[in-house]
Scaffold this motif. Sequence first.
Motif, short mmCIF file in Angstrom:
data_model
loop_
_atom_site.label_atom_id
_atom_site.label_comp_id
_atom_site.label_asym_id
_atom_site.label_seq_id
_atom_site.Cartn_x
_atom_site.Cartn_y
_atom_site.Cartn_z
N ILE A 26 9.76 -71.81 -16.24
CA ILE A 26 9.33 -71.37 -17.56
C ILE A 26 8.48 -70.11 -17.40
N GLU A 40 12.49 -69.46 -21.97
CA GLU A 40 13.46 -70.01 -21.03
C GLU A 40 14.18 -68.81 -20.41
N SER A 65 2.80 -79.00 -18.10
CA SER A 65 3.11 -78.74 -19.51
C SER A 65 1.93 -78.13 -20.26
N ASP A 80 0.07 -77.34 -25.39
CA ASP A 80 1.17 -78.12 -24.84
C ASP A 80 2.41 -77.25 -24.99
N ASN A 82 5.43 -77.77 -24.02
CA ASN A 82 6.65 -78.51 -24.36
C ASN A 82 6.77 -78.70 -25.86
#
Length: 228
Positions: A26, A40, A65, A80, A82
């Motif tokens: 990432i 991504e 994360s 976060d 994610n």
Amino acid sequence: INAEYMGGVLTGHQESVRCLEYDGRIVVSGSYDFTVRVWEPTTCRAIHTLHGHTNRVYSLQFEGSVACSGSLDMTIRVWDINMGVCLHLLHGHQSLTGLMNLSNGVLVSGNSDTTLRVWDVATGRCLHTLHGHTSAVTCLSVNGQYITSCSDDGTVRLWNLRTGQFVRTIADFNDPPPAAGTDHLVVWRVQCSADILACAVGRHNNNHSSMLALMDFLPPPEDAMDIS
């Protein structure tokens, strides 16, 4: 850039990208447009655009994360990556947070307000505030249970990460003080191992006067010691 090596271009930020982190999976970027973006890289797709800062983002760290961003708005945000949400808003610094280190859930931040702070990113709680420098913190390094910091004041200081206690001044490049009319020395960067310290030192207003200082804290070999 040779097109042969170009894997893609990540587009979306509206101002300069100041900081970037990549863990092999990432990409996280921070920008003068006040945002943090999560990418991504194989598809060049922005997974999240993280809004919240009200001024330029200058520093980033991420682990697993969790990402931490430091800004000119005097805050640090814990995200976060994610979920794309802000977990904690860290208050306490009084100026720009341009330096951070995140390891094992502990964040160390260095600030232009002369202080360092140690944070628990899981709770957002400030564990320690480290006072001692008399000018902006210019670099920090974490090695095991110790923090090494340097400053515009020309000193390199050592701190205990766990207790927040000041251990010692490792070096003071302005002792004795510089001659009248001469700019004071600034320590711009510092890196250290268990026994070697490397410092980039220069004059405050003279980019052409600089040096790299190496300090060796290993004890001398026994055959070099005078035992008489």
